[in-house]
Design a protein around this motif. Structure first.
Motif, PDB file in Angstrom:
ATOM      1  N   ASN A 101       0.855  -1.194   0.000  1.00 30.98           N
ATOM      2  CA  ASN A 101       0.000   0.000   0.000  1.00 30.98           C
ATOM      3  C   ASN A 101       0.893   1.246   0.000  1.00 30.98           C
ATOM      4  O   ASN A 101       1.179   1.809   1.052  1.00 30.98           O
ATOM      5  CB  ASN A 101      -0.911  -0.030   1.233  1.00 30.98           C
ATOM      6  CG  ASN A 101      -1.828   1.170   1.351  1.00 30.98           C
ATOM      7  OD1 ASN A 101      -1.704   2.160   0.641  1.00 30.98           O
ATOM      8  ND2 ASN A 101      -2.751   1.095   2.296  1.00 30.98           N
ATOM      9  N   SER A 102       1.317   1.661  -1.178  1.00 30.90           N
ATOM     10  CA  SER A 102       2.258   2.786  -1.272  1.00 30.90           C
ATOM     11  C   SER A 102       1.656   4.083  -0.730  1.00 30.90           C
ATOM     12  O   SER A 102       2.363   4.886  -0.111  1.00 30.90           O
ATOM     13  CB  SER A 102       2.752   2.977  -2.704  1.00 30.90           C
ATOM     14  OG  SER A 102       1.669   3.269  -3.559  1.00 30.90           O
ATOM     15  N   THR A 103       0.363   4.295  -0.922  1.00 29.06           N
ATOM     16  CA  THR A 103      -0.282   5.498  -0.393  1.00 29.06           C
ATOM     17  C   THR A 103      -0.277   5.474   1.132  1.00 29.06           C
ATOM     18  O   THR A 103       0.028   6.476   1.777  1.00 29.06           O
ATOM     19  CB  THR A 103      -1.728   5.613  -0.919  1.00 29.06           C
ATOM     20  OG1 THR A 103      -1.690   5.625  -2.346  1.00 29.06           O
ATOM     21  CG2 THR A 103      -2.404   6.863  -0.410  1.00 29.06           C
ATOM     22  N   GLY A 104      -0.618   4.328   1.709  1.00 21.42           N
ATOM     23  CA  GLY A 104      -0.587   4.180   3.163  1.00 21.42           C
ATOM     24  C   GLY A 104       0.818   4.334   3.711  1.00 21.42           C
ATOM     25  O   GLY A 104       1.025   4.918   4.780  1.00 21.42           O
ATOM     26  N   TYR A 105       1.796   3.820   2.980  1.00 20.05           N
ATOM     27  CA  TYR A 105       3.194   3.943   3.385  1.00 20.05           C
ATOM     28  C   TYR A 105       3.617   5.416   3.419  1.00 20.05           C
ATOM     29  O   TYR A 105       4.206   5.875   4.406  1.00 20.05           O
ATOM     30  CB  TYR A 105       4.089   3.150   2.430  1.00 20.05           C
ATOM     31  CG  TYR A 105       5.562   3.344   2.688  1.00 20.05           C
ATOM     32  CD1 TYR A 105       6.190   2.675   3.729  1.00 20.05           C
ATOM     33  CD2 TYR A 105       6.320   4.195   1.895  1.00 20.05           C
ATOM     34  CE1 TYR A 105       7.542   2.848   3.983  1.00 20.05           C
ATOM     35  CE2 TYR A 105       7.673   4.374   2.126  1.00 20.05           C
ATOM     36  CZ  TYR A 105       8.281   3.702   3.177  1.00 20.05           C
ATOM     37  OH  TYR A 105       9.619   3.890   3.417  1.00 20.05           O
ATOM     38  N   GLU A 106       3.311   6.151   2.368  1.00 17.02           N
ATOM     39  CA  GLU A 106       3.672   7.572   2.320  1.00 17.02           C
ATOM     40  C   GLU A 106       2.984   8.350   3.442  1.00 17.02           C
ATOM     41  O   GLU A 106       3.595   9.224   4.073  1.00 17.02           O
ATOM     42  CB  GLU A 106       3.328   8.174   0.953  1.00 17.02           C
ATOM     43  CG  GLU A 106       4.211   7.675  -0.170  1.00 17.02           C
ATOM     44  CD  GLU A 106       5.694   7.924   0.058  1.00 17.02           C
ATOM     45  OE1 GLU A 106       6.070   8.974   0.615  1.00 17.02           O
ATOM     46  OE2 GLU A 106       6.494   7.047  -0.323  1.00 17.02           O
ATOM     47  N   ALA A 107       1.728   8.025   3.720  1.00 15.58           N
ATOM     48  CA  ALA A 107       1.002   8.693   4.805  1.00 15.58           C
ATOM     49  C   ALA A 107       1.652   8.375   6.153  1.00 15.58           C
ATOM     50  O   ALA A 107       1.772   9.252   7.018  1.00 15.58           O
ATOM     51  CB  ALA A 107      -0.460   8.267   4.807  1.00 15.58           C
TER      52      ALA A 107
END
Length: 146
Positions: free
Chosen positions: A40-46
Motif C-alpha cells: 500500500n504505497s499510499t498508506g506507506y507515504e502517509a
C-alpha cells in the motif's frame, strides 16, 4: 527536521520504556512499515509523513506520553495494512474494544479478512498465560501449545 528533534524523541521514548518496563514496539512497527511499503504505497507515504511531521515532533516536544504516541502510530500502521478492528486482550484473555493507548495490555489489530494474522499494536511488559496463548494463535499462527 533536525537531528536534535530525533535524538530528543528517542531519549524520551527510552526513558519511558525504562520507567514502565514496557517493550520497545519499534521492531514490530518497522516490520509492518516494510510490509506496508510493498502492499500500500499510499498508506506507506502517509505513515512516513505522520512519523516525520507529527509523531517525532510531538514526542520530542514532550506533549504526550511517548509510549502512547508510538502505540497510536502502530495502530495507524495496522489499519493501513489491513482494515479491521483493534482490540485489547486483558490478562484473562478476554477481548475488549480498543479505546486508547492508556489502557495498555496486549493490543492487537484484528483484520477483517479472517485469513490474515492479527497485527501487534502494543505489548505489556509481561504477557499473562492467556495473553501468551492468544498471541501464539492469532499473531504467531501456532495451533498447538508450546
Amino acid at each position: 527536521m533536525t537531528v536534535d528533534v530525533n535524538e530528543q524523541a528517542d531519549r524520551l521514548l527510552a526513558e519511558a520504556l525504562e520507567e514502565s518496563g514496557a517493550r520497545d514496539p519499534r521492531d514490530f512497527y518497522r516490520e509492518q512499515l516494510r510490509e506496508l511499503r510493498e502492499v500500500n504505497s499510499t498508506g506507506y507515504e502517509a505513515a512516513i509523513t505522520y512519523y516525520h511531521e507529527t509523531l517525532i515532533p510531538t514526542v520530542a516536544a514532550g506533549d504526550v506520553n511517548p509510549l502512547h504516541a508510538w502505540t497510536e502510530y502502530g495502530r495507524r500502521l495496522a489499519v493501513a495494512l489491513a482494515p479491521g478492528e483493534t482490540v485489547r486482550i486483558d490478562e484473562s484473555g478476554r477481548s475488549h474494544p480498543y479505546e486508547s493507548p492508556e489502557e495498555g495490555g496486549l493490543l492487537l489489530h484484528m483484520p477483517s479478512d479472517s485469513g490474515t494474522k492479527a497485527l501487534v499494536v502494543g505489548l505489556p511488559p509481561k504477557l499473562s498465560s492467556a495473553q501468551r496463548a492468544t498471541y501464539d494463535v492469532l499473531v504467531a499462527g501456532k495451533q498447538k501449545p508450546t
